[in-house]
Motif scaffolding. Sequence first.
Motif, PDB file in Angstrom:
ATOM      1  N   GLY A  81       0.823  -1.199   0.000  1.00 28.94           N
ATOM      2  CA  GLY A  81       0.000   0.000   0.000  1.00 28.94           C
ATOM      3  C   GLY A  81       0.856   1.247   0.000  1.00 28.94           C
ATOM      4  O   GLY A  81       2.093   1.180  -0.014  1.00 28.94           O
ATOM      5  N   THR A  82       0.173   2.386   0.012  1.00 27.58           N
ATOM      6  CA  THR A  82       0.855   3.671  -0.016  1.00 27.58           C
ATOM      7  C   THR A  82       0.354   4.530   1.132  1.00 27.58           C
ATOM      8  O   THR A  82      -0.861   4.663   1.343  1.00 27.58           O
ATOM      9  CB  THR A  82       0.607   4.406  -1.346  1.00 27.58           C
ATOM     10  N   LEU A  83       1.292   5.115   1.889  1.00 26.65           N
ATOM     11  CA  LEU A  83       0.943   6.002   2.990  1.00 26.65           C
ATOM     12  C   LEU A  83       0.418   7.335   2.455  1.00 26.65           C
ATOM     13  O   LEU A  83       0.675   7.682   1.294  1.00 26.65           O
ATOM     14  CB  LEU A  83       2.167   6.232   3.872  1.00 26.65           C
ATOM     15  N   PRO A  84      -0.320   8.084   3.269  1.00 34.58           N
ATOM     16  CA  PRO A  84      -0.839   9.380   2.814  1.00 34.58           C
ATOM     17  C   PRO A  84       0.229  10.319   2.273  1.00 34.58           C
ATOM     18  O   PRO A  84      -0.065  11.169   1.419  1.00 34.58           O
ATOM     19  CB  PRO A  84      -1.501   9.950   4.075  1.00 34.58           C
ATOM     20  N   ASP A  85       1.480  10.188   2.756  1.00 34.59           N
ATOM     21  CA  ASP A  85       2.551  11.068   2.265  1.00 34.59           C
ATOM     22  C   ASP A  85       3.240  10.529   1.024  1.00 34.59           C
ATOM     23  O   ASP A  85       4.228  11.083   0.557  1.00 34.59           O
ATOM     24  CB  ASP A  85       3.572  11.335   3.375  1.00 34.59           C
ATOM     25  N   GLY A  86       2.732   9.411   0.492  1.00 34.55           N
ATOM     26  CA  GLY A  86       3.263   8.864  -0.753  1.00 34.55           C
ATOM     27  C   GLY A  86       4.293   7.767  -0.606  1.00 34.55           C
ATOM     28  O   GLY A  86       4.673   7.133  -1.608  1.00 34.55           O
ATOM     29  N   ARG A  87       4.757   7.498   0.603  1.00 31.74           N
ATOM     30  CA  ARG A  87       5.751   6.452   0.793  1.00 31.74           C
ATOM     31  C   ARG A  87       5.109   5.074   0.625  1.00 31.74           C
ATOM     32  O   ARG A  87       3.942   4.865   0.966  1.00 31.74           O
ATOM     33  CB  ARG A  87       6.412   6.566   2.167  1.00 31.74           C
ATOM     34  N   THR A  88       5.908   4.140   0.125  1.00 33.28           N
ATOM     35  CA  THR A  88       5.415   2.799  -0.184  1.00 33.28           C
ATOM     36  C   THR A  88       5.627   1.842   0.983  1.00 33.28           C
ATOM     37  O   THR A  88       6.713   1.804   1.574  1.00 33.28           O
ATOM     38  CB  THR A  88       6.134   2.240  -1.424  1.00 33.28           C
ATOM     39  N   VAL A  89       4.595   1.098   1.324  1.00 33.71           N
ATOM     40  CA  VAL A  89       4.680   0.037   2.328  1.00 33.71           C
ATOM     41  C   VAL A  89       4.768  -1.295   1.597  1.00 33.71           C
ATOM     42  O   VAL A  89       3.946  -1.598   0.731  1.00 33.71           O
ATOM     43  CB  VAL A  89       3.450   0.045   3.264  1.00 33.71           C
ATOM     44  N   GLU A  90       5.804  -2.080   1.928  1.00 31.92           N
ATOM     45  CA  GLU A  90       6.026  -3.354   1.261  1.00 31.92           C
ATOM     46  C   GLU A  90       5.674  -4.532   2.172  1.00 31.92           C
ATOM     47  O   GLU A  90       5.627  -4.396   3.400  1.00 31.92           O
ATOM     48  CB  GLU A  90       7.484  -3.473   0.822  1.00 31.92           C
ATOM     49  N   GLU A  91       5.443  -5.676   1.551  1.00 35.73           N
ATOM     50  CA  GLU A  91       5.197  -6.917   2.281  1.00 35.73           C
ATOM     51  C   GLU A  91       6.150  -7.986   1.779  1.00 35.73           C
ATOM     52  O   GLU A  91       6.377  -8.098   0.569  1.00 35.73           O
ATOM     53  CB  GLU A  91       3.756  -7.379   2.098  1.00 35.73           C
ATOM     54  N   VAL A  92       6.708  -8.766   2.711  1.00 35.57           N
ATOM     55  CA  VAL A  92       7.581  -9.893   2.363  1.00 35.57           C
ATOM     56  C   VAL A  92       6.935 -11.166   2.889  1.00 35.57           C
ATOM     57  O   VAL A  92       6.560 -11.249   4.066  1.00 35.57           O
ATOM     58  CB  VAL A  92       8.992  -9.718   2.947  1.00 35.57           C
ATOM     59  N   THR A  93       6.797 -12.152   2.012  1.00 37.79           N
ATOM     60  CA  THR A  93       6.186 -13.430   2.373  1.00 37.79           C
ATOM     61  C   THR A  93       7.267 -14.493   2.507  1.00 37.79           C
ATOM     62  O   THR A  93       8.071 -14.700   1.591  1.00 37.79           O
ATOM     63  CB  THR A  93       5.169 -13.872   1.303  1.00 37.79           C
ATOM     64  N   LEU A  94       7.293 -15.142   3.685  1.00 36.07           N
ATOM     65  CA  LEU A  94       8.226 -16.235   3.958  1.00 36.07           C
ATOM     66  C   LEU A  94       7.435 -17.535   4.029  1.00 36.07           C
ATOM     67  O   LEU A  94       6.397 -17.598   4.697  1.00 36.07           O
ATOM     68  CB  LEU A  94       8.954 -16.007   5.293  1.00 36.07           C
ATOM     69  N   THR A  95       7.932 -18.572   3.357  1.00 37.11           N
ATOM     70  CA  THR A  95       7.266 -19.876   3.356  1.00 37.11           C
ATOM     71  C   THR A  95       8.289 -20.957   3.631  1.00 37.11           C
ATOM     72  O   THR A  95       9.369 -20.973   3.020  1.00 37.11           O
ATOM     73  CB  THR A  95       6.588 -20.149   2.003  1.00 37.11           C
ATOM     74  N   ASN A  96       7.979 -21.873   4.539  1.00 34.70           N
ATOM     75  CA  ASN A  96       8.977 -22.889   4.905  1.00 34.70           C
ATOM     76  C   ASN A  96       8.791 -24.225   4.202  1.00 34.70           C
ATOM     77  O   ASN A  96       9.550 -25.160   4.440  1.00 34.70           O
ATOM     78  CB  ASN A  96       9.014 -23.106   6.423  1.00 34.70           C
ATOM     79  N   GLY A  97       7.769 -24.360   3.339  1.00 36.54           N
ATOM     80  CA  GLY A  97       7.600 -25.609   2.618  1.00 36.54           C
ATOM     81  C   GLY A  97       6.872 -26.686   3.389  1.00 36.54           C
ATOM     82  O   GLY A  97       6.681 -27.798   2.896  1.00 36.54           O
ATOM     83  N   ARG A  98       6.436 -26.390   4.607  1.00 37.71           N
ATOM     84  CA  ARG A  98       5.706 -27.356   5.421  1.00 37.71           C
ATOM     85  C   ARG A  98       4.308 -26.848   5.780  1.00 37.71           C
ATOM     86  O   ARG A  98       3.683 -27.328   6.712  1.00 37.71           O
ATOM     87  CB  ARG A  98       6.485 -27.647   6.711  1.00 37.71           C
ATOM     88  N   GLY A  99       3.860 -25.859   5.024  1.00 39.95           N
ATOM     89  CA  GLY A  99       2.528 -25.337   5.256  1.00 39.95           C
ATOM     90  C   GLY A  99       2.473 -24.109   6.119  1.00 39.95           C
ATOM     91  O   GLY A  99       1.390 -23.596   6.406  1.00 39.95           O
ATOM     92  N   ARG A 135       5.656   3.567  12.460  1.00 32.81           N
ATOM     93  CA  ARG A 135       6.754   4.084  11.656  1.00 32.81           C
ATOM     94  C   ARG A 135       7.014   3.156  10.471  1.00 32.81           C
ATOM     95  O   ARG A 135       6.795   1.945  10.566  1.00 32.81           O
ATOM     96  CB  ARG A 135       8.031   4.205  12.491  1.00 32.81           C
ATOM     97  N   LEU A 136       7.496   3.726   9.388  1.00 26.24           N
ATOM     98  CA  LEU A 136       7.871   2.936   8.222  1.00 26.24           C
ATOM     99  C   LEU A 136       9.313   2.475   8.370  1.00 26.24           C
ATOM    100  O   LEU A 136      10.229   3.299   8.430  1.00 26.24           O
ATOM    101  CB  LEU A 136       7.708   3.752   6.944  1.00 26.24           C
ATOM    102  N   TRP A 137       9.503   1.177   8.488  1.00 23.73           N
ATOM    103  CA  TRP A 137      10.828   0.593   8.593  1.00 23.73           C
ATOM    104  C   TRP A 137      11.392   0.352   7.191  1.00 23.73           C
ATOM    105  O   TRP A 137      10.642   0.225   6.216  1.00 23.73           O
ATOM    106  CB  TRP A 137      10.765  -0.725   9.359  1.00 23.73           C
ATOM    107  N   THR A 138      12.706   0.230   7.117  1.00 20.24           N
ATOM    108  CA  THR A 138      13.393  -0.038   5.849  1.00 20.24           C
ATOM    109  C   THR A 138      13.777  -1.503   5.775  1.00 20.24           C
ATOM    110  O   THR A 138      14.401  -2.032   6.710  1.00 20.24           O
ATOM    111  CB  THR A 138      14.662   0.830   5.730  1.00 20.24           C
ATOM    112  N   ILE A 139      13.427  -2.153   4.693  1.00 20.43           N
ATOM    113  CA  ILE A 139      13.853  -3.542   4.483  1.00 20.43           C
ATOM    114  C   ILE A 139      15.320  -3.522   4.068  1.00 20.43           C
ATOM    115  O   ILE A 139      15.686  -2.919   3.058  1.00 20.43           O
ATOM    116  CB  ILE A 139      12.995  -4.228   3.405  1.00 20.43           C
ATOM    117  N   THR A 140      16.164  -4.154   4.873  1.00 27.04           N
ATOM    118  CA  THR A 140      17.605  -4.100   4.616  1.00 27.04           C
ATOM    119  C   THR A 140      18.153  -5.380   4.012  1.00 27.04           C
ATOM    120  O   THR A 140      19.204  -5.358   3.363  1.00 27.04           O
ATOM    121  CB  THR A 140      18.373  -3.806   5.921  1.00 27.04           C
TER     122      THR A 140
END
Length: 377
Positions: A24-42, A130-135
């Motif tokens: 999504g996008t914050l009201p000030d225009g910054r982008t919010v990202e999502e990271v999906t982790l999957t372990n292969g066991r459901g 707060r918007l964190w940075t994915i490093t």
Amino acid sequence: MVLCAGAMIPALAQASEPVRTVFGTLPDGRTVEEVTLTNGRGVTARILSWGALLRRLDVPDRTGKPADVVLGYDDLSGYLAKPNYFGVSVGRYANRIRAGRFTLDGQTYRLATNDGPNALHGGAAGFDKRLWTITEIKGGAAPSVSLRYVSPDGEEGYPGTLTATATYRLDDTDTLTVTYEATTDRPTIVNLTNHSFFNLGGEGSGRSILDHVLTIPAERYTPVDATLIPTGEHRPVAGTPFDFRTPTVIGARIRDGRDEQIVRGRGYDHNWVVTDAPTAEPHPVARVEDPESGRILEIASNQPGVQFYAGNFLDATAVGKSGLAYRQSDAFALEPELFPDTPNQPAFGSARLDPGQTYRNVITYRFSTSPAHRTHK
């Protein structure tokens, strides 16, 4: 792709590489990202850069059917309008600080008060807002994502520029590990934790958590005053509704109005003393089982306390991912951390962090299932 050692489900024997998308996008225009982790066991975990929060956690039940077991939203607007600390990384100081003030090296600091007269979870705009940075994002058998937030000197009243990191790692033992670290450029206080709300029956099940079975390996807890600040006492749990040393149904004593502490917290919203101080390695802090689905959650941390909150203040004004209105006792939070108000209570230890030191809280959430429906008192 990397084969997961010891995988029990052949069809799910391979972990997927992490997936990074725009959420999504914050009201000030910054982008919010999502990271999906999957372990292969459901097991699948979805982490947002907004609040470094755990948005979704899908875990199989005893029949192998997965369900999302944490509260949250499917869009960014929910987190902005009714955040409720769903899944967030909490800081700079998790839990409550009396009157929103503390003294460090002879200087008194005044914090934002956002919980009656007290400061709660870092203030009105804590790390959860707060918007964190994915490093870093890592793939393989134990995929992970690391995020960073730099809190400037004076933010919400706290001294020192604090650099905080949060790393989510999902392995093939169905364990999600959340590691918080922090460094500072001048003396400050810090207490970071994760505030996920769990319902092991499933976020969309419509069931409460009152029939979940809880174990907390603690002989003592910290009773609170009328504003939910610890009185300073370490009170024995024996003979009280706070005794979870043996597996006990959460709802068995949650409405026992004969106990003043239950009345003050509207149920459970208290800190248990698991150890007297942080430990070198994580130790067990809680175990929860849902007899209906068979899901079991075991939580460990290197922190001395665990705040157990039974969702007492959920009031049906937040509508979650499944379209259900979240109500009282629809979920629980178990937050490994330092004791509440430690900066004002020397007997509780210290929350101080100095330059050159690294604060660290390692939390593990290990999931498994029970083979059959069992009853508990």
